[in-house]
Design a protein around this motif. Structure first.
Motif, PDB file in Angstrom:
ATOM      1  N   GLU A 133      10.034  -8.681   3.518  1.00 44.43           N
ATOM      2  CA  GLU A 133      10.305  -7.369   4.109  1.00 44.43           C
ATOM      3  C   GLU A 133      10.315  -7.427   5.628  1.00 44.43           C
ATOM      4  O   GLU A 133      11.238  -6.928   6.259  1.00 44.43           O
ATOM      5  CB  GLU A 133       9.271  -6.341   3.646  1.00 44.43           C
ATOM      6  CG  GLU A 133       9.533  -5.788   2.264  1.00 44.43           C
ATOM      7  CD  GLU A 133       8.756  -4.499   2.014  1.00 44.43           C
ATOM      8  OE1 GLU A 133       9.182  -3.735   1.159  1.00 44.43           O
ATOM      9  OE2 GLU A 133       7.740  -4.269   2.700  1.00 44.43           O
ATOM     10  N   TYR A 176      12.786  -4.819   5.718  1.00 46.26           N
ATOM     11  CA  TYR A 176      12.259  -3.493   6.018  1.00 46.26           C
ATOM     12  C   TYR A 176      13.203  -2.680   6.902  1.00 46.26           C
ATOM     13  O   TYR A 176      13.343  -1.475   6.722  1.00 46.26           O
ATOM     14  CB  TYR A 176      10.889  -3.612   6.704  1.00 46.26           C
ATOM     15  CG  TYR A 176      10.259  -2.267   6.979  1.00 46.26           C
ATOM     16  CD1 TYR A 176       9.818  -1.463   5.929  1.00 46.26           C
ATOM     17  CD2 TYR A 176      10.148  -1.775   8.284  1.00 46.26           C
ATOM     18  CE1 TYR A 176       9.267  -0.211   6.165  1.00 46.26           C
ATOM     19  CE2 TYR A 176       9.597  -0.530   8.528  1.00 46.26           C
ATOM     20  CZ  TYR A 176       9.152   0.254   7.461  1.00 46.26           C
ATOM     21  OH  TYR A 176       8.619   1.488   7.708  1.00 46.26           O
ATOM     22  N   GLN A 204      15.585  -0.596   4.942  1.00 49.00           N
ATOM     23  CA  GLN A 204      15.035   0.345   3.977  1.00 49.00           C
ATOM     24  C   GLN A 204      15.009   1.766   4.545  1.00 49.00           C
ATOM     25  O   GLN A 204      14.896   1.973   5.760  1.00 49.00           O
ATOM     26  CB  GLN A 204      13.628  -0.077   3.558  1.00 49.00           C
ATOM     27  CG  GLN A 204      13.583  -1.403   2.812  1.00 49.00           C
ATOM     28  CD  GLN A 204      12.191  -1.761   2.351  1.00 49.00           C
ATOM     29  OE1 GLN A 204      11.312  -0.908   2.229  1.00 49.00           O
ATOM     30  NE2 GLN A 204      11.968  -3.055   2.087  1.00 49.00           N
TER      31      GLN A 204
END
Length: 419
Positions: A118, A157, A160
């Motif tokens: 991530e 990340y 996202q």
């Protein structure tokens, strides 16, 4: 069959443009959008373009854009896992193969010691056949899990939903309902071109072939200056005088291309409930110019928005019963009736449905766009987001209640129409 086609086209367009709004603004914010779906349930058609799978699903009750990070990632790489890695030309991991590793003989098989897919984007582990030396593999920002031969893109990340600013997330959510209002405006704007936008001038529009106006010698675009000595300055005044004088000879003074003419017209008597009114077979004047059509689109969108909000207010105050709500079955039945009255009315019905969809989705109800925006407002006020699991639970419960309401409304529709 025509009704089915009309319903599918209208419903598909409303959902498509709603979800397209979400998709466009999510992608502009850099969010990985895994799926763009029309409908729910099993897939009946799908194709992939770039990072997104576009699907049509069996149940025509909505749609969704599945953004990375909105739900917990389903695939994890934990310490002790045996995985295979395919590297790209930069020696970064391009594919993380979780099973059926024997199908990839060129891949490097390792036992995972640690992985962060991530933030720092790396995997460390011990490679089979090598000395017990811990190795670190950098993972590409554009990499994939491979499970049972199917590729699932890994979402760093920064790709996202939750990593984006509050403004970017708000724009991605509010864009869906906004697109419904835009679609309604475009449809109504087009109607202004097709049928013309009503104007207030005391001018005759299209005349019916067997109407009293045409029989008396009146023509389209005649400007009515007075009727029986009473000056007229608007189409409404013309209509009121005619309605109040059924089967009474009226003297029309009109302007036709600069020439003043006089005609004797006898309005036909027509029943409107228990009242008899006069009609001469003339439609109101319309303007098909760009500016008038533009104004017509705005005014009609505003008017229908106000009407729908008024109806929702009555529902909240109990003046409007839930039994009067319509679901997919009821909407199909109304579409059937509207389709029989012509394309113009069907277009107007599509615009009304689009406005309705936009408004309903903005209600602060969990699982709807308005519910998401409510959580964003709370986040802005408290300075930090609500726990994702708690928010997800609220939306799940809200979605379940909405499905229950849908079943109740659909049952009411079936009873009202078929029983």
């Amino acid at each position: 069959m025509n009704t089915v086609i009309a319903f599918v086209i209208i419903f598909g367009a409303l959902v498509f443009f709603h979800e397209l709004g979400h998709l466009i603004f999510a992608k502009r914010a850099g969010i990985l959008c895994r799926e763009f779906a029309i409908g729910f349930g099993p897939k009946i058609f799908s194709f992939k373009k770039d990072e997104t799978v576009y699907t049509i699903r069996l149940l025509p009750i909505g749609g969704f854009v599945r953004m990375a990070g909105e739900d917990p990632e389903m695939i994890e790489v934990k310490p002790g896992y045996n995985i295979a890695l395919l590297l790209n030309k930069e020696n970064k991991v391009e594919k993380v193969i979780l099973n059926n590793k024997e199908k990839y003989p060129q891949a490097r098989v390792i036992e995972v010691e640690k992985a962060d897919l991530e933030h720092e984007m790396y995997i460390t582990g011990y490679e089979q056949g090598e000395d017990e030396v811990l190795q670190r593999f950098e993972v590409s920002d554009h990499s994939f899990f491979v499970v049972d031969g199917q590729e699932v893109q890994i979402a760093p990340y920064n790709r996202q939903f939750s990593s984006k600013t509050l403004g970017q997330r708000t724009a991605a959510i509010i864009a869906g309902p906004a697109m419904n209002f835009l679609l309604a405006f475009v449809i109504l704007f087009a109607l202004g071109f097709i049928q013309g936008a009503p104007v207030e001038d005391p001018k005759l529009g299209q005349l019916t072939e067997d109407g009293a106006a045409k029989e008396a010698g009146l023509q389209e675009n005649d400007t009515v200056l007075s009727i029986d000595g009473e000056d007229t300055s608007s189409w409404l005044e013309v209509v009121e005088i005619i309605r109040d004088n059924p089967e009474t000879e009226l003297t029309f003074i009109v302007d036709r291309a600069g020439e003043t003419l006089q005609f004797e017209v006898v309005p036909e008597a027509n029943k409107a409930g228990e009242v008899t009114i006069g009609r001469i077979g003339a439609f109101g004047p319309v303007d098909k110019s760009f500016s008038s059509s533009l104004q017509y689109g705005f005014v009609e969108t505003y008017t229908w928005t106000k009407e729908i909000l008024f109806g929702l207010g009555q529902l909240v105050t109990g003046q409007f019963s839930i039994d009067m709500l319509s679901g997919p079955v009821g909407i199909y039945d109304i579409t059937d009736q509207v389709a029989d009255s012509g394309v113009v009315n069907l277009m107007r019905w599509a615009a009304i449905l689009s406005i309705n969809l936009g408004i309903v989705n903005m209600l602060p109800i969990p699982a709807l766009d308005g519910g998401r925006l409510l959580f964003f407002l709370i986040e802005a006020l408290r300075g930090k987001p609500i726990d994702r699991q708690k928010e997800g639970l609220v939306h799940f419960v809200g979605f379940a209640l909405l499905m229950l309401l849908m079943l109740v409304v659909t049952w009411n529709d079936i009873q009202r129409i078929f029983l």
